[in-house]
Structures are given as C-alpha cells and as structure tokens.
Design a protein around this motif. Structure first.
Motif, mmCIF file in Angstrom:
data_model
loop_
_atom_site.group_PDB
_atom_site.id
_atom_site.type_symbol
_atom_site.label_atom_id
_atom_site.label_comp_id
_atom_site.label_asym_id
_atom_site.label_seq_id
_atom_site.Cartn_x
_atom_site.Cartn_y
_atom_site.Cartn_z
ATOM 1 N N MET A 1 0.819 -1.189 0.000
ATOM 2 C CA MET A 1 0.000 0.000 0.000
ATOM 3 C C MET A 1 0.867 1.259 0.000
ATOM 4 S SD MET A 1 -3.007 0.864 -0.238
ATOM 5 C CE MET A 1 -4.576 1.050 0.484
ATOM 6 N N LEU A 2 1.974 1.224 0.723
ATOM 7 C CA LEU A 2 2.863 2.386 0.748
ATOM 8 C C LEU A 2 3.533 2.613 -0.600
ATOM 9 C CD1 LEU A 2 4.506 2.052 4.273
ATOM 10 C CD2 LEU A 2 2.847 3.747 3.525
ATOM 11 N N ALA A 3 3.773 1.532 -1.335
ATOM 12 C CA ALA A 3 4.382 1.688 -2.656
ATOM 13 C C ALA A 3 3.427 2.402 -3.614
ATOM 14 C CB ALA A 3 4.778 0.323 -3.211
ATOM 15 N N ILE A 4 2.141 2.124 -3.489
ATOM 16 C CA ILE A 4 1.154 2.806 -4.329
ATOM 17 C C ILE A 4 1.101 4.289 -3.972
ATOM 18 C CG2 ILE A 4 -1.308 2.952 -4.881
ATOM 19 C CD1 ILE A 4 -1.406 -0.103 -4.438
ATOM 20 N N ALA A 5 1.159 4.589 -2.680
ATOM 21 C CA ALA A 5 1.160 5.988 -2.251
ATOM 22 C C ALA A 5 2.403 6.706 -2.764
ATOM 23 C CB ALA A 5 1.089 6.068 -0.728
ATOM 24 N N ALA A 6 3.540 6.024 -2.749
ATOM 25 C CA ALA A 6 4.773 6.618 -3.263
ATOM 26 C C ALA A 6 4.661 6.872 -4.760
ATOM 27 C CB ALA A 6 5.963 5.715 -2.967
ATOM 28 N N ALA A 7 4.063 5.934 -5.485
ATOM 29 C CA ALA A 7 3.900 6.117 -6.930
ATOM 30 C C ALA A 7 2.989 7.306 -7.234
ATOM 31 C CB ALA A 7 3.332 4.839 -7.550
ATOM 32 N N VAL A 8 1.938 7.477 -6.451
ATOM 33 C CA VAL A 8 1.032 8.619 -6.647
ATOM 34 C C VAL A 8 1.769 9.926 -6.376
ATOM 35 C CG1 VAL A 8 -1.026 9.758 -5.717
ATOM 36 C CG2 VAL A 8 -1.070 7.319 -6.229
ATOM 37 N N LEU A 9 2.573 9.964 -5.313
ATOM 38 C CA LEU A 9 3.327 11.180 -5.000
ATOM 39 C C LEU A 9 4.352 11.502 -6.084
ATOM 40 C CD1 LEU A 9 3.831 10.678 -1.181
ATOM 41 C CD2 LEU A 9 2.452 12.438 -2.290
ATOM 42 N N PHE A 10 5.010 10.469 -6.625
ATOM 43 C CA PHE A 10 5.951 10.693 -7.717
ATOM 44 C C PHE A 10 5.229 11.220 -8.956
ATOM 45 C CE2 PHE A 10 8.882 7.376 -5.777
ATOM 46 C CZ PHE A 10 9.707 8.336 -5.234
ATOM 47 N N PHE A 11 4.026 10.703 -9.222
ATOM 48 C CA PHE A 11 3.263 11.168 -10.382
ATOM 49 C C PHE A 11 2.842 12.622 -10.207
ATOM 50 C CE2 PHE A 11 -0.728 11.541 -12.818
ATOM 51 C CZ PHE A 11 -0.199 11.315 -14.075
ATOM 52 N N ILE A 12 2.429 13.004 -9.002
ATOM 53 C CA ILE A 12 2.062 14.397 -8.746
ATOM 54 C C ILE A 12 3.284 15.298 -8.931
ATOM 55 C CG2 ILE A 12 1.337 16.016 -6.948
ATOM 56 C CD1 ILE A 12 -0.486 13.787 -5.883
ATOM 57 N N ALA A 13 4.442 14.849 -8.436
ATOM 58 C CA ALA A 13 5.668 15.627 -8.614
ATOM 59 C C ALA A 13 6.013 15.769 -10.092
ATOM 60 C CB ALA A 13 6.823 14.971 -7.866
ATOM 61 N N PHE A 14 5.810 14.692 -10.864
ATOM 62 C CA PHE A 14 6.075 14.760 -12.301
ATOM 63 C C PHE A 14 5.131 15.746 -12.988
ATOM 64 C CE2 PHE A 14 4.825 13.282 -16.526
ATOM 65 C CZ PHE A 14 6.023 13.480 -17.191
ATOM 66 N N LEU A 15 3.855 15.712 -12.624
ATOM 67 C CA LEU A 15 2.896 16.629 -13.247
ATOM 68 C C LEU A 15 3.214 18.086 -12.935
ATOM 69 C CD1 LEU A 15 -0.554 14.879 -12.810
ATOM 70 C CD2 LEU A 15 0.772 15.171 -14.897
ATOM 71 N N ILE A 16 3.591 18.364 -11.697
ATOM 72 C CA ILE A 16 3.940 19.738 -11.332
ATOM 73 C C ILE A 16 5.160 20.195 -12.113
ATOM 74 C CG2 ILE A 16 4.810 21.182 -9.446
ATOM 75 C CD1 ILE A 16 3.041 19.597 -7.558
ATOM 76 N N ASN A 17 6.127 19.304 -12.260
ATOM 77 C CA ASN A 17 7.350 19.656 -12.970
ATOM 78 C C ASN A 17 7.116 19.767 -14.483
ATOM 79 O OD1 ASN A 17 10.008 20.267 -13.351
ATOM 80 N ND2 ASN A 17 10.731 18.186 -13.191
ATOM 81 N N ALA A 18 6.388 18.819 -15.061
ATOM 82 C CA ALA A 18 6.195 18.794 -16.513
ATOM 83 C C ALA A 18 5.271 19.906 -16.984
ATOM 84 C CB ALA A 18 5.646 17.438 -16.935
ATOM 85 N N ALA A 19 4.237 20.202 -16.217
ATOM 86 C CA ALA A 19 3.287 21.228 -16.627
ATOM 87 C C ALA A 19 3.753 22.619 -16.236
ATOM 88 C CB ALA A 19 1.924 20.946 -16.010
#
Length: 58
Positions: A1-19
């Motif tokens: 479950m923590l790995a899924i939360a980490a993946a979501v946080l990485f995706f949010i960080a990617f979206l903030i950086n890419a956009a």
C-alpha cells in the motif's frame, strides 16, 4: 500500500514539474518527490506490511 502511495506522490511531482505549474513553496515538485522517497523507504523497510517478526509457531 505504501508503494502505491509513493507512486502517486511521484506522479504528482512529475505533473507539477512537466506542466510547469506555479505553486507556493510548500507544494513544489521537489517536496512531493522527497515525501515519495520517504514513503518508499518506509515500504522497503517493512512498515505497514502486517507481518510479524516472529514468524509462525508450530
């Protein structure tokens, strides 16, 4: 479950950086990445797995 939360946080960080979204100092992509790394380290360390350290008794 923590790995899924980490993946979501990485995706949010990617979206903030890419956009190139302008956020305040609290919600930067670096902060989301560091929180994701912390959650991933907790996952690898075995926090929240529900396994007992003793194992099964016979």
């Amino acid at each position: 479950m923590l790995a899924i939360a980490a993946a979501v946080l990485f995706f949010i960080a990617f979206l903030i950086n890419a956009a190139d979204i302008a956020t305040n100092d609290t919600f930067t992509s670096t902060n989301f990445m560091l929180i994701g790394l912390t959650v991933l380290a907790l996952h690898v360390g075995g926090v929240g797995t529900g396994w007992s350290g003793r194992g099964r008794r016979r």
